[in-house]
Write a protein that holds these residues in place. Structure first.
Motif, PDB file in Angstrom:
ATOM      1  N   GLY A  11      30.535  24.741 144.841  1.00  0.00           N
ATOM      2  CA  GLY A  11      31.250  23.503 144.866  1.00  0.00           C
ATOM      3  C   GLY A  11      31.200  22.888 143.196  1.00  0.00           C
ATOM      4  N   ALA A  12      30.138  22.988 142.688  1.00  0.00           N
ATOM      5  CA  ALA A  12      29.913  22.409 141.385  1.00  0.00           C
ATOM      6  C   ALA A  12      30.686  23.429 140.533  1.00  0.00           C
ATOM      7  CB  ALA A  12      28.225  22.639 141.058  1.00  0.00           C
ATOM      8  N   PHE A  13      30.966  24.775 140.917  1.00  0.00           N
ATOM      9  CA  PHE A  13      31.611  25.679 139.853  1.00  0.00           C
ATOM     10  C   PHE A  13      33.199  25.141 139.839  1.00  0.00           C
ATOM     11  CE2 PHE A  13      34.214  29.433 139.448  1.00  0.00           C
ATOM     12  CZ  PHE A  13      33.878  29.786 138.113  1.00  0.00           C
ATOM     13  N   GLY A  14      33.656  24.697 141.159  1.00  0.00           N
ATOM     14  CA  GLY A  14      35.014  24.158 141.391  1.00  0.00           C
ATOM     15  C   GLY A  14      35.240  23.056 140.665  1.00  0.00           C
ATOM     16  N   ILE A  15      34.626  22.095 140.707  1.00  0.00           N
ATOM     17  CA  ILE A  15      34.357  20.829 140.280  1.00  0.00           C
ATOM     18  C   ILE A  15      34.282  20.797 138.564  1.00  0.00           C
ATOM     19  CG2 ILE A  15      33.204  18.490 140.014  1.00  0.00           C
ATOM     20  CD1 ILE A  15      32.517  18.620 142.747  1.00  0.00           C
ATOM     21  N   GLY A  16      33.314  21.537 138.201  1.00  0.00           N
ATOM     22  CA  GLY A  16      33.373  21.752 136.721  1.00  0.00           C
ATOM     23  C   GLY A  16      34.863  22.376 136.186  1.00  0.00           C
ATOM     24  N   THR A  17      35.155  23.385 136.942  1.00  0.00           N
ATOM     25  CA  THR A  17      36.534  23.798 136.430  1.00  0.00           C
ATOM     26  C   THR A  17      37.603  23.012 136.370  1.00  0.00           C
ATOM     27  OG1 THR A  17      35.760  26.180 137.474  1.00  0.00           O
ATOM     28  CG2 THR A  17      37.823  26.032 136.873  1.00  0.00           C
ATOM     29  N   SER A 134      23.832  24.870 138.045  1.00  0.00           N
ATOM     30  CA  SER A 134      24.363  26.157 137.319  1.00  0.00           C
ATOM     31  C   SER A 134      25.862  26.283 137.561  1.00  0.00           C
ATOM     32  CB  SER A 134      23.580  27.104 137.595  1.00  0.00           C
ATOM     33  OG  SER A 134      23.782  27.464 139.115  1.00  0.00           O
ATOM     34  N   GLY A 135      26.293  26.013 138.575  1.00  0.00           N
ATOM     35  CA  GLY A 135      27.717  26.112 138.954  1.00  0.00           C
ATOM     36  C   GLY A 135      28.624  25.573 137.852  1.00  0.00           C
ATOM     37  N   ALA A 139      30.984  27.436 135.044  1.00  0.00           N
ATOM     38  CA  ALA A 139      32.353  27.073 134.985  1.00  0.00           C
ATOM     39  C   ALA A 139      33.026  26.853 133.691  1.00  0.00           C
ATOM     40  CB  ALA A 139      32.799  25.647 135.841  1.00  0.00           C
ATOM     41  N   ASN A 140      32.214  26.729 132.564  1.00  0.00           N
ATOM     42  CA  ASN A 140      32.627  26.626 131.043  1.00  0.00           C
ATOM     43  C   ASN A 140      32.656  28.093 130.576  1.00  0.00           C
ATOM     44  OD1 ASN A 140      32.641  23.601 129.942  1.00  0.00           O
ATOM     45  ND2 ASN A 140      30.970  23.660 131.490  1.00  0.00           N
ATOM     46  N   VAL A 141      31.959  28.800 131.304  1.00  0.00           N
ATOM     47  CA  VAL A 141      31.779  30.132 130.826  1.00  0.00           C
ATOM     48  C   VAL A 141      32.935  31.222 131.402  1.00  0.00           C
ATOM     49  CG1 VAL A 141      30.279  32.436 130.327  1.00  0.00           C
ATOM     50  CG2 VAL A 141      29.433  30.053 130.351  1.00  0.00           C
ATOM     51  N   VAL A 142      33.016  31.047 132.679  1.00  0.00           N
ATOM     52  CA  VAL A 142      34.029  31.929 133.592  1.00  0.00           C
ATOM     53  C   VAL A 142      35.299  31.128 134.147  1.00  0.00           C
ATOM     54  CG1 VAL A 142      34.057  33.125 135.531  1.00  0.00           C
ATOM     55  CG2 VAL A 142      32.012  33.163 134.344  1.00  0.00           C
ATOM     56  N   LEU A 240      34.396  30.405 121.433  1.00  0.00           N
ATOM     57  CA  LEU A 240      33.166  29.461 120.917  1.00  0.00           C
ATOM     58  C   LEU A 240      32.989  28.551 122.098  1.00  0.00           C
ATOM     59  CD1 LEU A 240      34.694  28.627 117.464  1.00  0.00           C
ATOM     60  CD2 LEU A 240      32.472  29.762 117.742  1.00  0.00           C
ATOM     61  N   THR A 241      34.022  28.119 122.836  1.00  0.00           N
ATOM     62  CA  THR A 241      33.714  27.255 124.083  1.00  0.00           C
ATOM     63  C   THR A 241      32.870  28.136 125.045  1.00  0.00           C
ATOM     64  OG1 THR A 241      35.811  26.282 123.644  1.00  0.00           O
ATOM     65  CG2 THR A 241      34.596  26.036 125.840  1.00  0.00           C
ATOM     66  N   ALA A 242      33.180  29.388 125.094  1.00  0.00           N
ATOM     67  CA  ALA A 242      32.357  30.328 126.064  1.00  0.00           C
ATOM     68  C   ALA A 242      30.731  30.347 125.389  1.00  0.00           C
ATOM     69  CB  ALA A 242      32.929  31.684 126.072  1.00  0.00           C
ATOM     70  N   VAL A 243      30.682  30.313 124.169  1.00  0.00           N
ATOM     71  CA  VAL A 243      29.304  30.296 123.567  1.00  0.00           C
ATOM     72  C   VAL A 243      28.513  29.167 123.789  1.00  0.00           C
ATOM     73  CG1 VAL A 243      27.731  30.273 121.366  1.00  0.00           C
ATOM     74  CG2 VAL A 243      29.832  32.137 121.734  1.00  0.00           C
ATOM     75  N   PHE A 244      29.363  27.923 123.848  1.00  0.00           N
ATOM     76  CA  PHE A 244      28.666  26.770 124.369  1.00  0.00           C
ATOM     77  C   PHE A 244      28.132  26.740 125.685  1.00  0.00           C
ATOM     78  CE2 PHE A 244      29.675  22.277 126.029  1.00  0.00           C
ATOM     79  CZ  PHE A 244      28.531  21.715 125.192  1.00  0.00           C
TER      80      PHE A 244
END
Length: 410
Positions: A11-17, A134-135, A139-142, A240-244
């Motif tokens: 759920g956190a992954f979906g919200i972050g995305t 962690s979700g 989300a910012n990486v994937v 760079l966003t993925a690095v962050f």
């Protein structure tokens, strides 16, 4: 760790995305609806406002439900909001969909953090909270790059359909995996509001606004800083966003483990590290390699503040923590908006893109000052919060509640 934490993390992954993916979709969305880029930016602005308004409102409305029932309802609304965003025939209805999705954000993280903590032993609570969050970091990486790729291949609407699909997975996980007996009901609204009389709750939220907000003073303008100052090509902003994001994942997991052992020392270390890294970014932004390392460290120390900040609020509002926990999520987003606004002011004053890093560093130093003050106030209350009662034959000490300033009955 309980498998139910996986449902919360999805759920956190979906919200972050859904929160961050819009940044890469704005040009296509603007073209689709025939509006300008700044106008299309309301898809981000109104989402942030929806989080701030929706966190306390949805939590207050949910005091009659168990936490499991409320999480189920929130994921249902999240699905509806993203489907509405993807299906919207007009710009206005798309914005409505964004607001509906945003209204679930704060309450989900606030209530979810309480449920995650309740699923494990007391000495593992911060770790459980960090696993749920962690979700958001993943989300910012994937999630964000994948959403951008989907939009490039199949159109921006497909990205929101996919996010709605994540919501379905999270909903099924909540229904099937979350133990109902542990997802207890929230306290009455009056009790939830009463905890705000404790000044430590307000101080904890102020730490959140200033501490994590400092991150967004820098990263809101990261793309412009990297292309205009550092000399990266615009296409480099994605990695760079993925690095962050990778830094965020590491900081969140490390902090969760150490917060369980020593919450306030972990917060001091995270805030101090973040302030130093943000100040250094003023200078490292002029070198590609140094800037890349600094971006990762900003993500690391920035999200290392999250587990102790969230646990601090939950601990200080332990009698009725649901509204305070959700309110702290709203505080995160308010801090983000405040930092972005302050960063915009220094750019408008022609102080340069790197000056936003000074704004972030100063906000973080202010958060550290609030943390030190809150701890000192707490120690003072502990020393003063004992009254001596009894006759000459026996003396007993009785603690005084920091909220009501009345002796606490044993």
């Amino acid at each position: 760790m309980p498998l139910a934490l996986l449902a919360l993390a999805i759920g956190a992954f979906g919200i972050g995305t859904t929160e961050f993916a819009v940044m890469g979709l704005l040009p296509d969305m603007a073209e689709s609806f025939g509006v300008s880029i700044p106008l299309a930016g309301y898809a981000t602005t109104l989402y942030a406002m929806g989080v701030v308004a929706g966190a306390p409102l949805m939590t207050a409305l949910g005091t009659r439900f168990t936490r499991k029932q409320m999480l189920t309802l929130l994921m249902g609304l999240f699905i509806v909001g993203n489907l509405l965003t993807g299906l919207a025939p007009g710009f206005g209805l798309m914005l409505v969909g964004r607001i509906v999705a945003a209204f679930t954000h704060g309450a989900f993280f606030g209530i979810g953090a309480l449920v995650a903590a309740d699923l494990v032993a007391p000495d593992k609570r911060a770790t459980a909270i960090s696993l749920m969050f962690s979700g958001l970091t993943v989300a910012n990486v994937v999630g964000v790059p994948a959403g951008t790729l989907l939009a490039q291949q199949f159109g921006w609407r497909v990205t929101f359909y996919a996010i709605a699909g994540l919501g379905v997975l999270a909903l099924l996980g909540v229904v099937l995996l979350l133990p109902a007996q542990r997802a207890k009901a929230a306290a009455r609204l009056g009790s939830e509001l009463a905890v705000f009389r404790n000044p430590q709750v307000g101080l904890a939220m102020l730490m959140t606004i200033l501490g994590f907000g400092g991150v967004f003073a820098a990263v809101t303008y990261l793309a412009s800083m990297m292309t205009e100052v550092t000399g990266f090509a615009p296409s480099s902003v994605i990695w760079l966003t993925a690095v962050f994001g990778l830094g965020m994942v590491g900081g969140n997991l490390v902090s969760g483990r150490f917060t369980d052992r020593a919450m306030m020392p972990m917060l001091y270390v995270a805030l101090t590290g973040l302030a130093l890294v943000l100040a250094a970014f003023v200078f490292t932004a002029h070198n590609k390699a140094a800037a890349t390392v600094t971006i990762a460290l900003i993500g690391f120390f920035g999200f290392a503040t999250v587990p102790p900040l969230q646990k601090r609020v939950m601990d200080q509002a332990a009698a009725a923590p649901t509204l305070a926990s959700a309110g702290n999520i709203a505080a995160f987003n308010f801090g983000n908006a405040l930092a972005a606004w302050l960063g915009g002011l220094v750019i408008s004053a022609r102080l340069g893109y790197t000056a936003t890093n000074w704004v972030g560093a100063l906000m973080t130093v202010a958060a550290l000052g609030v943390a030190v003050f809150a701890s000192a106030l707490e120690r003072r209350a502990t020393r003063r919060g004992r009254v001596v009662t009894g006759g000459s034959a026996a003396v007993t000490e009785q603690p005084i509640s920091p909220v009501t300033e009345q002796p606490v009955a044993h």
